[in-house]
Design a protein around this motif. Structure first.
Motif, PDB file in Angstrom:
ATOM      1  N   ASP A 158       0.860  -1.181   0.000  1.00 17.42           N
ATOM      2  CA  ASP A 158       0.000   0.000   0.000  1.00 17.42           C
ATOM      3  C   ASP A 158       0.895   1.230   0.000  1.00 17.42           C
ATOM      4  N   LEU A 159       1.234   1.744  -1.178  1.00 14.37           N
ATOM      5  CA  LEU A 159       2.262   2.777  -1.288  1.00 14.37           C
ATOM      6  C   LEU A 159       1.853   4.092  -0.632  1.00 14.37           C
ATOM      7  N   GLU A 160       0.639   4.557  -0.853  1.00 12.51           N
ATOM      8  CA  GLU A 160       0.147   5.826  -0.320  1.00 12.51           C
ATOM      9  C   GLU A 160       0.833   7.042  -0.969  1.00 12.51           C
ATOM     10  N   LEU A 161       2.147   6.982  -1.146  1.00 15.93           N
ATOM     11  CA  LEU A 161       2.868   8.082  -1.790  1.00 15.93           C
ATOM     12  C   LEU A 161       3.082   7.760  -3.264  1.00 15.93           C
ATOM     13  N   PRO A 162       3.173   8.765  -4.143  1.00 14.96           N
ATOM     14  CA  PRO A 162       3.363   8.521  -5.576  1.00 14.96           C
ATOM     15  C   PRO A 162       4.683   7.814  -5.866  1.00 14.96           C
ATOM     16  N   GLU A 163       4.650   6.889  -6.818  1.00 20.15           N
ATOM     17  CA  GLU A 163       5.860   6.152  -7.178  1.00 20.15           C
ATOM     18  C   GLU A 163       6.961   7.084  -7.670  1.00 20.15           C
ATOM     19  N   GLU A 164       6.576   8.189  -8.342  1.00 21.25           N
ATOM     20  CA  GLU A 164       7.599   9.090  -8.866  1.00 21.25           C
ATOM     21  C   GLU A 164       8.381   9.786  -7.750  1.00 21.25           C
ATOM     22  N   GLU A 165       7.852   9.780  -6.525  1.00 19.14           N
ATOM     23  CA  GLU A 165       8.591  10.313  -5.390  1.00 19.14           C
ATOM     24  C   GLU A 165       9.446   9.241  -4.716  1.00 19.14           C
ATOM     25  N   LEU A 166       9.086   7.986  -4.938  1.00 19.00           N
ATOM     26  CA  LEU A 166       9.772   6.890  -4.250  1.00 19.00           C
ATOM     27  C   LEU A 166      10.933   6.322  -5.051  1.00 19.00           C
ATOM     28  N   PHE A 167      10.750   6.137  -6.358  1.00 19.21           N
ATOM     29  CA  PHE A 167      11.806   5.504  -7.160  1.00 19.21           C
ATOM     30  C   PHE A 167      13.133   6.272  -7.137  1.00 19.21           C
ATOM     31  N   PRO A 168      13.141   7.625  -7.114  1.00 19.06           N
ATOM     32  CA  PRO A 168      14.441   8.322  -7.025  1.00 19.06           C
ATOM     33  C   PRO A 168      15.228   8.023  -5.760  1.00 19.06           C
ATOM     34  N   LEU A 169      14.544   7.506  -4.737  1.00 26.00           N
ATOM     35  CA  LEU A 169      15.225   7.163  -3.493  1.00 26.00           C
ATOM     36  C   LEU A 169      15.886   5.793  -3.552  1.00 26.00           C
ATOM     37  N   ILE A 170      15.567   5.015  -4.603  1.00 28.38           N
ATOM     38  CA  ILE A 170      16.153   3.684  -4.761  1.00 28.38           C
ATOM     39  C   ILE A 170      17.378   3.817  -5.662  1.00 28.38           C
ATOM     40  N   ARG A 195      23.639  -1.168  -0.948  1.00 23.58           N
ATOM     41  CA  ARG A 195      22.759  -0.214  -1.627  1.00 23.58           C
ATOM     42  C   ARG A 195      21.292  -0.579  -1.474  1.00 23.58           C
ATOM     43  N   VAL A 196      21.013  -1.866  -1.442  1.00 24.39           N
ATOM     44  CA  VAL A 196      19.636  -2.314  -1.236  1.00 24.39           C
ATOM     45  C   VAL A 196      19.133  -1.869   0.137  1.00 24.39           C
ATOM     46  N   THR A 197      19.966  -2.055   1.172  1.00 23.22           N
ATOM     47  CA  THR A 197      19.587  -1.669   2.529  1.00 23.22           C
ATOM     48  C   THR A 197      19.471  -0.162   2.665  1.00 23.22           C
ATOM     49  N   ALA A 198      20.424   0.570   2.080  1.00 23.79           N
ATOM     50  CA  ALA A 198      20.384   2.029   2.165  1.00 23.79           C
ATOM     51  C   ALA A 198      19.145   2.592   1.479  1.00 23.79           C
ATOM     52  N   SER A 199      18.741   1.988   0.365  1.00 26.45           N
ATOM     53  CA  SER A 199      17.532   2.448  -0.329  1.00 26.45           C
ATOM     54  C   SER A 199      16.293   2.214   0.515  1.00 26.45           C
ATOM     55  N   ALA A 200      16.235   1.067   1.202  1.00 21.59           N
ATOM     56  CA  ALA A 200      15.097   0.791   2.090  1.00 21.59           C
ATOM     57  C   ALA A 200      15.046   1.799   3.232  1.00 21.59           C
ATOM     58  N   GLU A 201      16.201   2.188   3.755  1.00 21.60           N
ATOM     59  CA  GLU A 201      16.246   3.180   4.831  1.00 21.60           C
ATOM     60  C   GLU A 201      15.766   4.540   4.336  1.00 21.60           C
ATOM     61  N   ARG A 202      16.123   4.907   3.110  1.00 17.36           N
ATOM     62  CA  ARG A 202      15.648   6.182   2.571  1.00 17.36           C
ATOM     63  C   ARG A 202      14.138   6.176   2.359  1.00 17.36           C
ATOM     64  N   LEU A 203      13.595   5.041   1.927  1.00 23.24           N
ATOM     65  CA  LEU A 203      12.153   4.924   1.776  1.00 23.24           C
ATOM     66  C   LEU A 203      11.447   5.032   3.128  1.00 23.24           C
ATOM     67  N   ASN A 204      11.999   4.367   4.121  1.00 21.85           N
ATOM     68  CA  ASN A 204      11.429   4.460   5.466  1.00 21.85           C
ATOM     69  C   ASN A 204      11.413   5.897   5.963  1.00 21.85           C
ATOM     70  N   LYS A 205      12.527   6.600   5.725  1.00 19.20           N
ATOM     71  CA  LYS A 205      12.623   7.999   6.153  1.00 19.20           C
ATOM     72  C   LYS A 205      11.611   8.861   5.419  1.00 19.20           C
ATOM     73  N   LYS A 206      11.406   8.580   4.127  1.00 23.33           N
ATOM     74  CA  LYS A 206      10.439   9.342   3.343  1.00 23.33           C
ATOM     75  C   LYS A 206       9.046   9.191   3.934  1.00 23.33           C
ATOM     76  N   TYR A 207       8.675   7.979   4.278  1.00 23.84           N
ATOM     77  CA  TYR A 207       7.348   7.751   4.856  1.00 23.84           C
ATOM     78  C   TYR A 207       7.243   8.373   6.247  1.00 23.84           C
ATOM     79  N   SER A 208       8.317   8.280   7.011  1.00 26.63           N
ATOM     80  CA  SER A 208       8.304   8.894   8.339  1.00 26.63           C
ATOM     81  C   SER A 208       8.114  10.394   8.251  1.00 26.63           C
ATOM     82  N   ASP A 209       8.786  11.035   7.297  1.00 26.06           N
ATOM     83  CA  ASP A 209       8.652  12.484   7.130  1.00 26.06           C
ATOM     84  C   ASP A 209       7.276  12.880   6.614  1.00 26.06           C
ATOM     85  N   ALA A 210       6.592  11.935   5.981  1.00 26.71           N
ATOM     86  CA  ALA A 210       5.252  12.225   5.458  1.00 26.71           C
ATOM     87  C   ALA A 210       4.156  11.909   6.466  1.00 26.71           C
ATOM     88  N   GLY A 211       4.540  11.551   7.682  1.00 28.66           N
ATOM     89  CA  GLY A 211       3.554  11.316   8.724  1.00 28.66           C
ATOM     90  C   GLY A 211       3.297   9.867   9.055  1.00 28.66           C
TER      91      GLY A 211
END
Length: 763
Positions: A278-290, A302-318
């Motif tokens: 359940d992405l909730e956020l647009p894919e165009e905002e998420l793929f640049p973080l991978i 790099r796989v782990t670092a990308s997952a951490e950036r995605l987690n941070k993105k969702y955390s910052d979005a509430g």
């Protein structure tokens, strides 16, 4: 008597074989305990599984014996009968009177004592031989893990009066076994040297005289094996595995040989990268973080670092409780991997309340105005972190903690609990010191960085030395407006004898009255403007140089000037004192406005950047540029506003302010341009207890000042360079800096000085 033999005899006793009077059953009318010394009879009765009125027979005597043995208080227990009275004869184990440990260097005595206490071996406790043997085995294990296979541990138990014993543990640690060779078997893609360079352990180079890299440690080897595994996984070797690890030691227990057998496997590439859940956020905002590329080599890092950036993105979005997992789909036949990032965002979380505690002096509004996380807004991990960082930079608090517990009974609300420990924000001080250029220093000041808990800064003080005498009053309101625009005032008077600073023979008396404003541009950027009136009186000595006399003849001795200063400051350091990452840039323009007696300008830029190399190693790069000139009625920059070089803060190893052009008396005159570059490798010393107050480092400096007003060219030949050791100490009497410098590039006539120090320098 051996333990098992005592148990056997006890069972015989309980069965009535040796004491047939207990073989016949009887009802206990009374119980008497004999042989007690330290232990009370009540304690024994608490553990006895029999009481008056109970029947004792050969079937339950063993139960009585076992119950008392389990307490660990007694070496021997015997049951007898006297009529209808049950008599319990006991022989108590001795108590430990003292424990002495000697010979230990690698293991701290206090920690050893605490460990012994945890297992029950401590003063006042009952002595058990089995526990002491366990301690010996554990000590051997710990020393073996440190590579000290020659360790010898001897324990001596000395009987004392009143059924007590003293325990002496003598440790002979021996030498740490040294690694003679690490042999890697099975590697074909990478050479041994490339892999061993990643290891903490290894055979030091011939020139590394003081290296401890060859000291074997089981924990360090385990860490190196994990580093080796990560090295291959980050380069696409998904099936990499370590087949075996053999550690062999020579008979004299001094040399260690390590053999590591591995299977590299094949390199895997990325066939696809997908998002699921359940992405909730647009894919165009998420793929640049991978930060992965289809067709590229797989990298676990790099796989782990990308997952951490995605987690941070969702955390910052509430989405405070979002969970992003990377799921690999491995195609071993084609040596490809498809990565799917499965997103479980959870519910969007809002902040209900921001609760503040611990601020007994500082007003709530002073803390709340620094908060970037707002109440009733979406929760943001980044804003919460930034809020804590801003509060730490205030300097009002020793400690700032933030917790974000969920609100009971809800799934989409959290509270931000902010707790602070206030620091002493005010000071009244008087002191005496010494500087190599200014001589004896006297100072007294009263300051309050958090005046009446409002966050305003007020200070007044004076300083006096052979070179300077200064009195000043300063006031700053950091939140003159609600948007964070600051306002400040300054009033000061300063007398300076430049001949005491290794500069030409003249002095100035300067009175100054000014106002300043600061405007925040972003979280890290700030603009600062100030307007000040300066009244300067100029005095020359009888031995003054021709250049100074010419200036006096041309411009006079008294000047009334209006100074306008504009600055851009970017501060992204993680802390103000001893930072480890981030940086601080300052670009400043100073202008004596038209209508001033002296019309000139100065432009300067300074950039200090910090890069963490390891947990205890920081690289600092610092660069400084400065230029000034006259305009209007002034053809040049007044020489007392020149730039100087040499000493701490510029090029160490040379006397302070002595580099650059000289006057007719061969004294430093300074120049209208300055270029300085510094590299420092910083590290704490004296352990973790002093890492926030003392820091040392290696440095390399290069720089000089240049008289561009007289058409001097900036050439490499004009620069000076040095290297050496430095030490910074944030002492109770103020900031102190020491350097031991050695000039690498000097010219005839330069004044050098190896050992230098300064009070009040930056970090």
């Amino acid at each position: 008597m051996p333990f098992f033999l005592r148990i056997f005899i006890t069972l015989l006793l309980s069965a009535g074989v040796l004491f047939p009077q207990l073989a016949a059953a009887f009802v206990v009318q009374d119980i008497r305990v004999e042989g007690l010394q330290r232990i009370s009879a009540g304690t024994v009765f608490n553990y006895l599984p029999v009481k008056t009125g109970d029947e004792v027979n050969k079937g339950n005597t063993a139960k009585i014996i076992r119950a008392l043995h389990k307490t660990g208080f007694f070496q021997e227990i015997r049951l007898e009968r006297e009529g209808d009275v049950l008599i319990v004869f006991v022989h108590e184990r001795p108590a430990i009177a003292e424990i002495n440990i000697t010979g230990n260097k690698d293991l701290d005595t206090d920690r050893l004592m605490a460990g012994l206490k945890d297992v029950g071996l401590a003063e006042g406790r009952v002595f058990k031989r089995a526990l002491l043997e366990q301690v010996e085995q554990e000590l051997n294990r710990q020393y073996f893990a440190r590579g000290k296979y020659g360790v010898k541990i001897e324990s001596k138990v000395t009987p004392l009066e009143r059924n007590r014993v003293g325990i002496d543990i003598e440790i002979s640690e021996g030498l740490t076994a040294r690694i003679k060779n690490i042999n890697i078997i099975g590697n074909s893609a990478y050479e041994d040297d490339a892999l061993l360079d990643e290891f903490e352990l290894g055979v030091p180079a011939w020139y590394a005289i003081f290296s401890s890299r060859d000291k074997y440690s089981k924990q360090a080897l385990a860490g190196d094996l994990e580093t080796l595994r990560s090295f291959y996984l980050d380069r696409g070797y998904i099936d990499f595995k370590i087949e075996s690890t053999q550690v062999s030691i020579t008979p004299d227990k001094k040399d260690i040989y390590i053999t590591i057998a591995l299977d590299e496997g094949d390199v895997f590439t990325l066939s696809d990268i997908k998002l699921a859940g359940d992405l909730e956020l647009p894919e165009e905002e998420l793929f640049p973080l991978i930060h992965l590329r289809r067709g590229g080599v797989f990298s676990r890092k790099r796989v782990t670092a990308s997952a951490e950036r995605l987690n941070k993105k969702y955390s910052d979005a509430g989405y405070a409780f979002a969970n992003v997992n990377s799921i690999p789909d491995i195609d071993r036949e084609n040596r490809k991997v498809a990565i799917t990032y499965f997103v479980d965002p959870g519910k969007r979380v809002y902040v209900r309340y921001i609760n503040i505690s611990g601020n007994s002096t500082t007003r709530d509004e002073v803390l709340r105005r620094e908060m970037r996380q707002m109440e009733s807004a979406w929760f943001s991990g980044e804003k919460t972190r930034l809020s804590r960082e801003r509060l730490q930079r205030l300097g009002f608090f020793n400690d700032v903690n933030m917790e974000t517990p969920a609100v009971p009974g809800t799934t989409d609300l959290v509270d931000v609990n902010l707790s602070v420990t206030e620091a002493a924000s005010g000071s009244l001080s008087a002191g005496v010191g010494y500087s190599e250029t200014q001589g004896v220093l006297f100072n007294a000041s009263i300051s309050q960085n958090n005046f009446l808990g409002t966050g305003n800064r007020v200070s007044a003080g004076f300083d006096t030395s052979d070179a300077t005498k200064k009195i000043s009053i300063l006031y700053t309101d950091p939140y003159y407006t609600i948007d964070g625009i600051s306002q400040g005032y300054e009033l000061s008077y300063r007398e300076t004898d430049f001949s005491e600073l290794n500069i030409s023979s003249y002095s100035t008396d300067v009175g100054r009255l000014g106002v300043n404003f600061g405007v925040p541009v972003s979280e890290y950027d700030r603009l600062r403007f100030s307007l000040a009136y300066e009244n300067t009186k100029f005095f020359i000595a009888d031995s003054a140089s021709d250049e100074i006399k010419e200036f006096e003849e041309k411009y006079g001795k008294k000047f009334s000037d209006f100074e306008l200063v504009g600055s851009w400051i970017r501060d992204s350091r993680d802390r103000a004192i001893f930072p480890n990452k981030g940086g601080r840039q300052v670009f400043t323009t100073e202008l004596n406005t038209p209508g001033s007696d002296l019309q000139y300008y100065r432009i300067s830029y300074r950039n200090a950047q910090y890069f963490p190399l390891t947990n205890n190693l920081t690289l600092k790069l610092n660069g400084e540029l400065g230029y000034g000139d006259g305009y209007g009625n002034n053809e040049e920059l007044p020489f007392y506003r020149n730039f100087y070089a040499g000493g701490i803060g510029s090029v160490r190893g040379f006397e302070e302010n002595t580099l650059g052009p000289k006057d007719s008396e061969d004294d430093a005159l300074g120049a209208n341009a300055r270029i300085v570059g510094q590299i420092e490798l910083l590290f704490p010393i004296f352990g973790d207890d002093f890492k926030d107050t003392v820091r040392a480092g290696l440095f390399a400096d290069v720089g000089n000042v240049f008289d561009l007003a007289n058409d001097e060219e900036i050439k490499w030949d004009g620069f000076r360079a040095s290297t050496g050791l430095m030490l910074s100490w944030f002492s109770p009497v103020g900031a102190l800096s020491f350097s031991l410098g050695y000039p690498l590039k000097e010219e005839e006539g330069d004044k050098t000085k190896s050992l230098q120090f300064r009070i009040g320098s930056g970090f």
